[in-house]
Design an enzyme around this catalytic site. Structure first.
Site, PDB file in Angstrom:
ATOM      1  N   SER A  10       0.757  -1.184  -0.158  1.00  0.00           N
ATOM      2  CA  SER A  10      -0.016  -0.051  -0.084  1.00  0.00           C
ATOM      3  C   SER A  10       0.976   1.247  -0.194  1.00  0.00           C
ATOM      4  CB  SER A  10      -0.868  -0.103   1.240  1.00  0.00           C
ATOM      5  OG  SER A  10      -1.908   0.914   1.052  1.00  0.00           O
ATOM      6  N   ASP A  58      10.185   5.269  -9.784  1.00  0.00           N
ATOM      7  CA  ASP A  58      10.196   5.770 -11.200  1.00  0.00           C
ATOM      8  C   ASP A  58      10.864   7.176 -11.647  1.00  0.00           C
ATOM      9  OD1 ASP A  58       8.587   4.118 -11.779  1.00  0.00           O
ATOM     10  OD2 ASP A  58       6.543   5.372 -11.815  1.00  0.00           O
ATOM     11  N   LYS A  93      -0.593  -4.338  -3.182  1.00  0.00           N
ATOM     12  CA  LYS A  93      -1.957  -3.597  -2.837  1.00  0.00           C
ATOM     13  C   LYS A  93      -1.834  -2.218  -3.443  1.00  0.00           C
ATOM     14  CE  LYS A  93      -5.066  -2.401   0.875  1.00  0.00           C
ATOM     15  NZ  LYS A  93      -5.119  -1.126   0.514  1.00  0.00           N
TER      16      LYS A  93
END
Length: 403
Positions: free
Chosen positions: A296, A307, A321
């Protein structure tokens, strides 16, 4: 008469809510009315024909009906909490309770309690429980015969008391048995320390969960770390089950100068973008440690730093999740938690049930038990286990990044 009046109110309430939402749904009012007919018929038969009809608890019937309705979605992350369960949840939100220290969810396939993550330093963590473990019995009582929150309550209890659980673990043929002593669970979300290396001092932070005070405590830890001067930083998110979205965004902002931290997309395809609030700290090489229990909000931070190539990710694939749960208060005092959107990393990757792959993979430690001496979870400053394969590999990767 009172029971029939309440039934009328329930039906009327359902009809009003459905009428206001049905226009934007994929089904027609006719479809919904037809689907509800058997429910109304069943409820009518129970109230009028059941042998012990005078002992019927209508509230319990409704709780079971709502719970069953949500479970019919087949989504382990959507769930219903009745008023009593909401009261139980408040105990956890206060930050102190007697228990084992595990984040769990309901596994509808196995009718078991599934471990999302053992909390760092707790009895479950020290005993070697792992993300993905399925608790199938509690004190020799089958979980399949319990309601989900009943099982959760059985896992909690007075500090010092013992609970016996059996778990099903992937790749293990027989059930594993654990006898655990409950403790007072008081989680401090951020811990830190330093490691002296041949290339200089390295800062280390461990984030155990993303709670209301996590970003504040992370800032305090980073202030101390950077005041003493470091050549690089390790952010340890292993066994971090997540938490608040805003907390993850605030922590990510400490490292991302500007740009998107995370995106969410709901069932209508509408995207919401959350951007960095500004980087407050020096840009140093960073390694993020993750494992199967990183879920999460911890995946939001990991995905953003990966990224933007701000950090290298070391460890194992994360839990996966990437869903957002919204709480809808109900008139009976309960709350319906529904998956209403998915998280996406800044590059647009939806990691739900997929996870994030590490840049550098680490094999799981062979030992199932962990030493308790180094895991006092009431401390903010901790000592590292320099035999931990994740720490060894993380430092190795980080030192290659240090100029």
């Amino acid at each position: 008469m009172k029971r029939n009046s309440l039934l009328f109110v329930i039906i009327l309430s359902v009809s009003v809510v459905l009428a206001s939402w049905i226009l934007s749904a994929a089904v027609t009012p006719k479809d919904v009315n037809k689907a509800l007919e058997p429910f109304y018929q069943t409820l009518s038969y129970i109230l009028n024909a059941y042998y012990q009809k005078d002992e019927i608890n209508l509230n319990k019937l409704m709780d079971s009906a709502i719970d069953g309705l949500v479970k019919g979605l087949g989504d382990d992350f959507s769930y219903y909490e009745n008023p009593e369960e909401m009261e139980e949840k408040q105990i956890e939100l206060e930050g102190e309770y007697g228990g084992l220290g595990i984040e769990v969810t309901y596994d509808s396939e196995y009718k078991a309690v599934k471990v999302v993550s053992p909390m760092y330093g707790t009895p479950a963590w020290r005993a070697g429980l792992k993300a993905g473990d399925r608790i199938v019995t509690i004190d020799d009582q089958p979980v399949s015969e319990m309601e989900y929150m009943e099982a959760v309550r059985r896992l909690r209890g007075q500090p010092g008391s013992t609970v016996r659980i059996k778990i099903l673990r992937e790749g293990v043929d027989s059930l594993l048995t654990f006898e655990l002593v409950r403790e007072k669970i008081q989680i401090i979300p951020v811990k830190h320390t330093f490691v002296e290396t041949s290339k200089g001092r390295i800062g280390y932070t461990l984030i155990t969960r993303f709670g209301a005070k996590t970003s504040e405590e992370m800032a305090e830890a980073l202030n101390e770390i950077f005041q003493k001067g470091v050549k690089g930083l390790i952010i340890d998110l292993r066994d971090n089950p997540g938490g608040y979205l805003n907390s993850a965004i605030e922590v990510a902002s400490y490292f991302i100068d500007k740009g998107v931290v995370v995106k969410t997309k709901n069932g209508y395809g509408i995207e919401e973008v959350y951007e960095s609030k500004g980087n407050n700290y020096p840009n140093v090489p960073i390694v993020v440690l993750v494992n199967k229990g990183s879920a999460s909000a911890s995946e939001i931070l990991t995905g953003a730093l990966k990224d933007y190539q701000i950090a290298k990710v070391v460890g194992q694939k994360t839990f996966g999740k990437g869903s957002v749960q919204t709480g809808f208060p109900l008139s009976n005092g309960g709350t319906l938690y529904l998956t209403t959107a998915h998280y996406m990393t800044p590059s647009g990757k939806d990691i739900h049930k997929i996870g994030i792959d590490p840049d550098v993979f680490v094999e799981e430690a062979t030992s199932t038990a962990r030493q308790s001496a180094a895991v006092d979870y009431t401390k903010k400053i901790i000592e590292l286990d320099m035999n931990d394969p994740y720490i060894i590999k993380g430092l190795e990767v980080l030192l290659e990044m240090v100029k």
